[in-house]
Design a protein around this motif. Structure first.
Motif, short mmCIF file in Angstrom:
data_model
loop_
_atom_site.label_atom_id
_atom_site.label_comp_id
_atom_site.label_asym_id
_atom_site.label_seq_id
_atom_site.Cartn_x
_atom_site.Cartn_y
_atom_site.Cartn_z
N LEU A 9 0.81 -1.21 0.00
CA LEU A 9 0.00 0.00 0.00
C LEU A 9 0.83 1.25 0.00
O LEU A 9 0.33 2.35 0.00
CB LEU A 9 -0.94 0.00 1.21
N TYR A 62 -6.87 -10.74 7.82
CA TYR A 62 -7.29 -10.41 6.46
C TYR A 62 -8.28 -11.45 5.93
O TYR A 62 -9.21 -11.11 5.18
CB TYR A 62 -6.08 -10.33 5.53
N LEU A 104 -12.07 -2.68 -1.86
CA LEU A 104 -11.14 -2.89 -0.77
C LEU A 104 -11.07 -4.37 -0.38
O LEU A 104 -10.00 -4.91 -0.13
CB LEU A 104 -11.55 -2.05 0.45
N SER A 107 -8.90 -6.75 -2.57
CA SER A 107 -7.44 -6.70 -2.44
C SER A 107 -6.93 -7.56 -1.29
O SER A 107 -5.73 -7.83 -1.20
CB SER A 107 -6.99 -5.24 -2.23
N LEU A 108 -7.84 -8.03 -0.43
CA LEU A 108 -7.41 -8.76 0.77
C LEU A 108 -6.78 -10.13 0.47
O LEU A 108 -5.80 -10.50 1.13
CB LEU A 108 -8.60 -8.91 1.72
N ILE A 130 -3.57 -3.92 -8.26
CA ILE A 130 -4.07 -4.13 -6.90
C ILE A 130 -3.84 -2.90 -6.03
O ILE A 130 -4.71 -2.50 -5.25
CB ILE A 130 -3.43 -5.37 -6.26
N SER A 131 -2.67 -2.28 -6.17
CA SER A 131 -2.41 -1.07 -5.39
C SER A 131 -3.37 0.04 -5.80
O SER A 131 -3.89 0.79 -4.95
CB SER A 131 -0.96 -0.61 -5.56
N TYR A 134 -6.88 -0.68 -4.45
CA TYR A 134 -6.98 -0.33 -3.03
C TYR A 134 -7.23 1.16 -2.86
O TYR A 134 -8.14 1.57 -2.12
CB TYR A 134 -5.72 -0.73 -2.27
N PHE A 138 -10.38 3.07 -1.43
CA PHE A 138 -10.25 3.91 -0.23
C PHE A 138 -10.87 5.28 -0.46
O PHE A 138 -11.72 5.74 0.32
CB PHE A 138 -8.78 4.05 0.15
N SER A 186 -5.92 8.55 -7.30
CA SER A 186 -5.13 7.32 -7.20
C SER A 186 -4.07 7.19 -8.29
O SER A 186 -3.30 6.22 -8.29
CB SER A 186 -6.06 6.09 -7.26
N GLU A 307 -3.59 0.31 9.14
CA GLU A 307 -4.21 0.03 7.84
C GLU A 307 -5.09 -1.21 7.94
O GLU A 307 -6.15 -1.28 7.31
CB GLU A 307 -3.14 -0.13 6.77
N TYR A 311 -9.48 -1.55 7.35
CA TYR A 311 -10.25 -2.51 6.57
C TYR A 311 -11.52 -2.93 7.29
O TYR A 311 -12.50 -3.35 6.65
CB TYR A 311 -9.40 -3.76 6.29
#
Length: 377
Positions: A9, A62, A104, A107-108, A130-131, A134, A138, A186, A307, A311
């Motif tokens: 992240l 997670y 969100l 991505s877990l 994926i980044s 996220y 967010f 982003s 972080e 979640y």
């Protein structure tokens, strides 16, 4: 393990560290060691070892968040799209908030694998995707919570003046704007995140031009301002005025609505404030305002923990924004009854369809101001 969520992240970089690793033992008791070089102070700062609970805690946490977040948010999407048919602006915002939660949540699984093997194994393309997913999730999540707060404020405090404005079409256009702003916010993460080889370990890290910490500091402040400061100001203004308006109501549901307002605000603060505080301290470290060795030692683990806490909010959103609403609960119960009857070949299951619920819900909504409060809260 310190890199599992932090690396992915981008909350802490490795460019400003001199790193040397010891081989971890099978029980993960050995710590990864790295040193911060404070050249001006002539100090080599060796952070403390990563706690032994970390390699077990994060994958389990997670995994639990993934299952609960997926089930809860998927259930909201199912009811909203199949049985409620998105007939109001509030429904539109709730659907989009749920979709941002799902971003969100999706991505877990990558974080679970990343935290177990301590390496990124999905390739450079997925690192960027994926980044970005996220951060889009967010920003859109926080933005839609803010928009829903404004919607509640207008519906309760200025209900007579916004009847022609709070339409599904306006909600759709506003939602598109929110997604565009979230994607634009982003973009730095899409540009800078990439798969890198760091001390013979493949990681997904933000790689800034010439190791410049300026971009990293900018990214942290962007999260602080767009993802916390502005939403908090809006939430406080909206819910303060909503509470003042609720004080004028004299019914038994008044205190239930007030409790819900406090729940929304408190959960937002508990979920997003810790990570923003840590990111702000990380920015101060990047600008060499914080040169304290002990503080720097603990920032990486603090970022991971906060972080992970953030979640939790995407799992609670279905509860505080959907399941507590009388209208949504009626549709949910009707959907389950209809599904059970359908699976068991029950005759007359159409009696549980959404039409009668919509009629009852609309009559209930028109009955009083408090009914309007219940609809939007």
């Amino acid at each position: 393990m310190e890199q599992n969520l932090t690396d992915l992240l981008g909350s802490s970089g490795s460019e400003d560290m001199l790193m040397s690793y010891t081989s971890p033992t099978p029980n993960y008791s050995a710590a990864y060691e790295y040193a911060f070089d404070y050249s001006e102070l002539h100090i080599i700062c060796h952070p403390e070892g990563i706690p032994e609970f970390a390699p077990t805690l994060f994958p389990v946490l997670y995994s639990i968040l993934f299952v609960t977040g997926l089930v809860g948010n998927a259930l909201v999407v199912w009811v909203l799209t199949v049985y409620m048919k998105i007939k109001t602006m509030t429904d539109m915002y709730l659907l989009n908030l749920t979709l941002s939660d799902l971003l969100l949540v999706f991505s877990l699984p990558f974080l679970v694998q990343y935290s177990i093997v301590s390496q990124w194994t999905f390739g450079n393309a997925l690192c960027k995707i994926i980044s970005s997913v996220y951060f889009i999730g967010f920003y859109s999540n926080v933005f839609f919570i803010t928009i829903m707060s404004i919607d509640r404020y207008l519906a309760i405090v200025h209900s007579l003046h916004v009847q022609g404005i709070r339409t599904t079409a306006i909600g759709f256009i506003t939602s598109l704007v929110v997604w565009v702003v979230a994607i634009l916010a982003s973009l730095p993460d899409l540009l800078f995140f990439q798969e890198v080889n760091d001390n013979n370990q493949i990681k997904c890290l933000p790689h800034y031009p010439s190791g410049n910490n300026g971009w990293k500091t900018f990214s942290n402040f962007e999260v602080n301002i767009l993802g916390w400061l502005i939403p908090v100001v809006v939430l406080i203004f909206c819910y303060h005025n909503i509470l003042k308006n609720l004080q004028k109501c004299h019914t038994k549901n008044k205190y239930k609505a007030i409790k819900l307002v406090f729940t929304v605000v408190i959960l937002f603060f508990l979920s997003w404030t810790p990570v923003n505080i840590v990111l702000f301290l990380d920015s101060l470290k990047n600008m060499h305002i914080i040169n304290d060795c002990q503080t720097s030692q603990r920032l990486d683990l603090a970022v991971e923990l906060t972080e992970a806490l953030s979640y939790v909010h995407c799992c609670l959103n279905p509860v505080i924004y959907a399941f507590v609403g009388e209208k949504f609960k009626k549709h949910l119960c009707g959907a389950f009854k209809k599904s059970v009857c359908f699976l068991s070949n029950c005759k007359g299951y159409g009696a549980f369809g959404g039409r009668s619920l919509d009629k009852h819900s609309s009559l209930h909504t028109k009955s009083s101001q408090l009914s309007s409060v219940g609809t939007v809260l």
